[in-house]
Scaffold this motif. Structure first.
Motif, PDB file in Angstrom:
ATOM      1  N   GLN A 260       0.849  -1.185   0.000  1.00 57.03           N
ATOM      2  CA  GLN A 260       0.000   0.000   0.000  1.00 57.03           C
ATOM      3  C   GLN A 260       0.883   1.233   0.000  1.00 57.03           C
ATOM      4  N   PHE A 261       0.395   2.286  -0.651  1.00 59.93           N
ATOM      5  CA  PHE A 261       1.183   3.505  -0.772  1.00 59.93           C
ATOM      6  C   PHE A 261       0.254   4.707  -0.870  1.00 59.93           C
ATOM      7  N   PRO A 262       0.660   5.853  -0.279  1.00 60.41           N
ATOM      8  CA  PRO A 262      -0.163   7.058  -0.396  1.00 60.41           C
ATOM      9  C   PRO A 262       0.034   7.706  -1.764  1.00 60.41           C
ATOM     10  N   ILE A 263      -1.057   8.203  -2.318  1.00 57.62           N
ATOM     11  CA  ILE A 263      -0.993   8.997  -3.552  1.00 57.62           C
ATOM     12  C   ILE A 263      -1.120  10.469  -3.192  1.00 57.62           C
ATOM     13  N   ALA A 264      -2.045  10.789  -2.288  1.00 60.78           N
ATOM     14  CA  ALA A 264      -2.244  12.160  -1.821  1.00 60.78           C
ATOM     15  C   ALA A 264      -2.506  12.126  -0.318  1.00 60.78           C
ATOM     16  N   ARG A 265      -1.644  12.780   0.455  1.00 64.26           N
ATOM     17  CA  ARG A 265      -1.828  12.854   1.905  1.00 64.26           C
ATOM     18  C   ARG A 265      -2.785  13.988   2.243  1.00 64.26           C
ATOM     19  N   PHE A 266      -3.620  13.775   3.271  1.00 67.42           N
ATOM     20  CA  PHE A 266      -4.524  14.833   3.704  1.00 67.42           C
ATOM     21  C   PHE A 266      -3.755  15.929   4.443  1.00 67.42           C
ATOM     22  N   ASN A 267      -2.644  15.566   5.061  1.00 75.39           N
ATOM     23  CA  ASN A 267      -1.763  16.534   5.721  1.00 75.39           C
ATOM     24  C   ASN A 267      -0.473  16.567   4.912  1.00 75.39           C
ATOM     25  N   THR A 268      -0.323  17.558   4.061  1.00 80.26           N
ATOM     26  CA  THR A 268       0.839  17.612   3.162  1.00 80.26           C
ATOM     27  C   THR A 268       2.144  17.889   3.904  1.00 80.26           C
ATOM     28  N   ASP A 269       2.078  18.418   5.124  1.00 75.28           N
ATOM     29  CA  ASP A 269       3.279  18.681   5.924  1.00 75.28           C
ATOM     30  C   ASP A 269       3.519  17.573   6.939  1.00 75.28           C
ATOM     31  N   ALA A 270       3.132  16.356   6.620  1.00 77.80           N
ATOM     32  CA  ALA A 270       3.228  15.244   7.560  1.00 77.80           C
ATOM     33  C   ALA A 270       4.671  14.997   7.987  1.00 77.80           C
ATOM     34  N   THR A 271       4.877  15.000   9.302  1.00 78.39           N
ATOM     35  CA  THR A 271       6.160  14.648   9.901  1.00 78.39           C
ATOM     36  C   THR A 271       5.864  13.859  11.170  1.00 78.39           C
ATOM     37  N   GLY A 272       6.885  13.219  11.713  1.00 80.29           N
ATOM     38  CA  GLY A 272       6.731  12.499  12.966  1.00 80.29           C
ATOM     39  C   GLY A 272       5.619  11.469  12.932  1.00 80.29           C
ATOM     40  N   TYR A 273       4.769  11.486  13.970  1.00 83.57           N
ATOM     41  CA  TYR A 273       3.708  10.478  14.077  1.00 83.57           C
ATOM     42  C   TYR A 273       2.687  10.584  12.943  1.00 83.57           C
ATOM     43  N   ARG A 274       2.592  11.737  12.281  1.00 81.82           N
ATOM     44  CA  ARG A 274       1.639  11.889  11.163  1.00 81.82           C
ATOM     45  C   ARG A 274       2.024  11.010   9.966  1.00 81.82           C
ATOM     46  N   LEU A 275       3.260  10.512   9.961  1.00 75.25           N
ATOM     47  CA  LEU A 275       3.682   9.616   8.891  1.00 75.25           C
ATOM     48  C   LEU A 275       3.228   8.174   9.131  1.00 75.25           C
ATOM     49  N   LEU A 276       2.853   7.849  10.364  1.00 73.82           N
ATOM     50  CA  LEU A 276       2.342   6.515  10.639  1.00 73.82           C
ATOM     51  C   LEU A 276       1.063   6.311   9.834  1.00 73.82           C
ATOM     52  N   ASN A 277       0.880   5.158   9.253  1.00 75.12           N
ATOM     53  CA  ASN A 277      -0.278   4.846   8.402  1.00 75.12           C
ATOM     54  C   ASN A 277      -0.411   5.811   7.229  1.00 75.12           C
ATOM     55  N   ASN A 278       0.663   6.490   6.869  1.00 74.47           N
ATOM     56  CA  ASN A 278       0.630   7.465   5.784  1.00 74.47           C
ATOM     57  C   ASN A 278       1.894   7.319   4.939  1.00 74.47           C
ATOM     58  N   GLN A 279       2.291   6.077   4.692  1.00 79.38           N
ATOM     59  CA  GLN A 279       3.526   5.785   3.971  1.00 79.38           C
ATOM     60  C   GLN A 279       3.422   4.410   3.322  1.00 79.38           C
ATOM     61  N   PHE A 280       4.449   4.036   2.602  1.00 78.81           N
ATOM     62  CA  PHE A 280       4.494   2.710   1.987  1.00 78.81           C
ATOM     63  C   PHE A 280       4.427   1.651   3.081  1.00 78.81           C
ATOM     64  N   ALA A 281       3.592   0.629   2.871  1.00 74.00           N
ATOM     65  CA  ALA A 281       3.454  -0.456   3.839  1.00 74.00           C
ATOM     66  C   ALA A 281       3.364  -1.783   3.097  1.00 74.00           C
ATOM     67  N   PHE A 282       3.836  -2.822   3.741  1.00 77.08           N
ATOM     68  CA  PHE A 282       3.752  -4.177   3.210  1.00 77.08           C
ATOM     69  C   PHE A 282       2.872  -4.976   4.161  1.00 77.08           C
ATOM     70  N   LEU A 283       1.837  -5.637   3.624  1.00 84.96           N
ATOM     71  CA  LEU A 283       0.905  -6.429   4.414  1.00 84.96           C
ATOM     72  C   LEU A 283       1.020  -7.889   4.005  1.00 84.96           C
ATOM     73  N   VAL A 284       0.968  -8.787   4.965  1.00 80.37           N
ATOM     74  CA  VAL A 284       1.049 -10.213   4.680  1.00 80.37           C
ATOM     75  C   VAL A 284       0.236 -10.967   5.723  1.00 80.37           C
ATOM     76  N   GLY A 285      -0.438 -12.044   5.286  1.00 85.02           N
ATOM     77  CA  GLY A 285      -1.219 -12.805   6.253  1.00 85.02           C
ATOM     78  C   GLY A 285      -2.078 -13.874   5.617  1.00 85.02           C
ATOM     79  N   ALA A 286      -3.148 -14.230   6.321  1.00 86.54           N
ATOM     80  CA  ALA A 286      -4.061 -15.297   5.903  1.00 86.54           C
ATOM     81  C   ALA A 286      -5.301 -14.695   5.250  1.00 86.54           C
ATOM     82  N   SER A 287      -5.848 -15.424   4.293  1.00 87.55           N
ATOM     83  CA  SER A 287      -7.050 -15.005   3.583  1.00 87.55           C
ATOM     84  C   SER A 287      -8.118 -16.092   3.740  1.00 87.55           C
TER      85      SER A 287
END
Length: 175
Positions: free
Chosen positions: A137-164
Motif C-alpha cells: 500500500q502507498f499514499p498517492i495524496a496525503r490529507f496533511n501535506t506537511d506530515a512529519t513524525g507520528y503523522r507519517l504513521l499509516n501514511n507511507q508505503f506499507a507491506f501487508l502479509v497474512g491469511a485469507s
C-alpha cells in the motif's frame, strides 16, 4: 529435459483445474487478516472485500500499529495516531489474464482517514476457504501535506502479509 517439461505441464494443469477460487466474482466475500510492516512501526490489519462483478470488488480495511518506534518518528505516539480505516476498491485480474483460479492479482485504490492511496496484492488459496495474501500500500495524496513524525504513521508505503479466508466457501463454484 522431456521429463522436466512433462512434470511442469502436469503441475500447471493441476493448478489450473483446482477447485479453490481466489476470487469468484459477484457476491464473493474475502477476509484478509495479517501483519502491517512499515517504517517506524508494525501492526495488525484486517480487510474485507465484497465482489460486485466478475473482476471488481469493494471493501473496507482497518489497521492498528502495535509497535511504533518513538525514536524513529520523534514524537509520542497516541492511540489515534496508530489507528486507520480505509474504504477500498479492487480490480481482480487473475481470471482476466488467465491465471489458475486459486491465484489472484488485484490492484486498487483506497480512501482512508490519513490519505488517498493505492494498493496491489496477490492472493493464493491452498484449500477451499483458506489461503495467503501479500499486499503493498502507498499514499498517492496525503490529507496533511506537511506530515512529519507520528503523522507519517499509516501514511507511507506499507507491506501487508497474512491469511485469507473465503467467507462464502460453501457457495458452489459454478455460480
Amino acid at each position: 529435459m522431456k521429463k522436466l517439461l512433462l512434470a511442469v505441464s502436469i503441475l500447471t494443469l493441476g493448478f489450473a483445474y483446482a477447485q479453490n477460487s481466489a476470487y469468484r466474482g459477484e457476491g464473493d466475500l474475502r477476509l484478509n487478516i495479517g501483519a502491517n510492516l512499515q517504517s517506524g512501526g508494525t501492526g495488525i490489519m484486517a480487510s474485507l472485500d465484497y465482489g460486485l462483478g466478475e473482476s471488481f470488488s469493494v471493501g473496507a480495511q482497518a489497521g492498528y500499529l502495535l509497535g511504533a518506534k518513538e525514536n524513529v518518528i520523534g514524537d509520542r505516539v497516541m492511540a489515534e495516531h496508530r489507528f486507520d480505516v480505509k474504504a477500498r476498491a479492487s480490480a481482480h485480474l487473475g481470471g482476466v489474464i488467465g491465471l489458475p483460479e486459486n491465484f489472484d492479482i488485484y490492484p486498487g485504490l483506497n480512501l482512508g482517514l490519513k490519505n488517498f492511496g493505492g494498493h496491489a496484492g496477490v492472493r493464493y488459496f491452498f484449500d477451499k476457504g483458506f489461503g495467503i495474501f501479500a499486499e503493498t500500500q502507498f499514499p498517492i495524496a496525503r490529507f496533511n501535506t506537511d506530515a512529519t513524525g507520528y503523522r507519517l504513521l499509516n501514511n507511507q508505503f506499507a507491506f501487508l502479509v497474512g491469511a485469507s479466508f473465503d467467507l462464502n466457501r460453501n457457495r458452489a463454484t459454478s455460480e
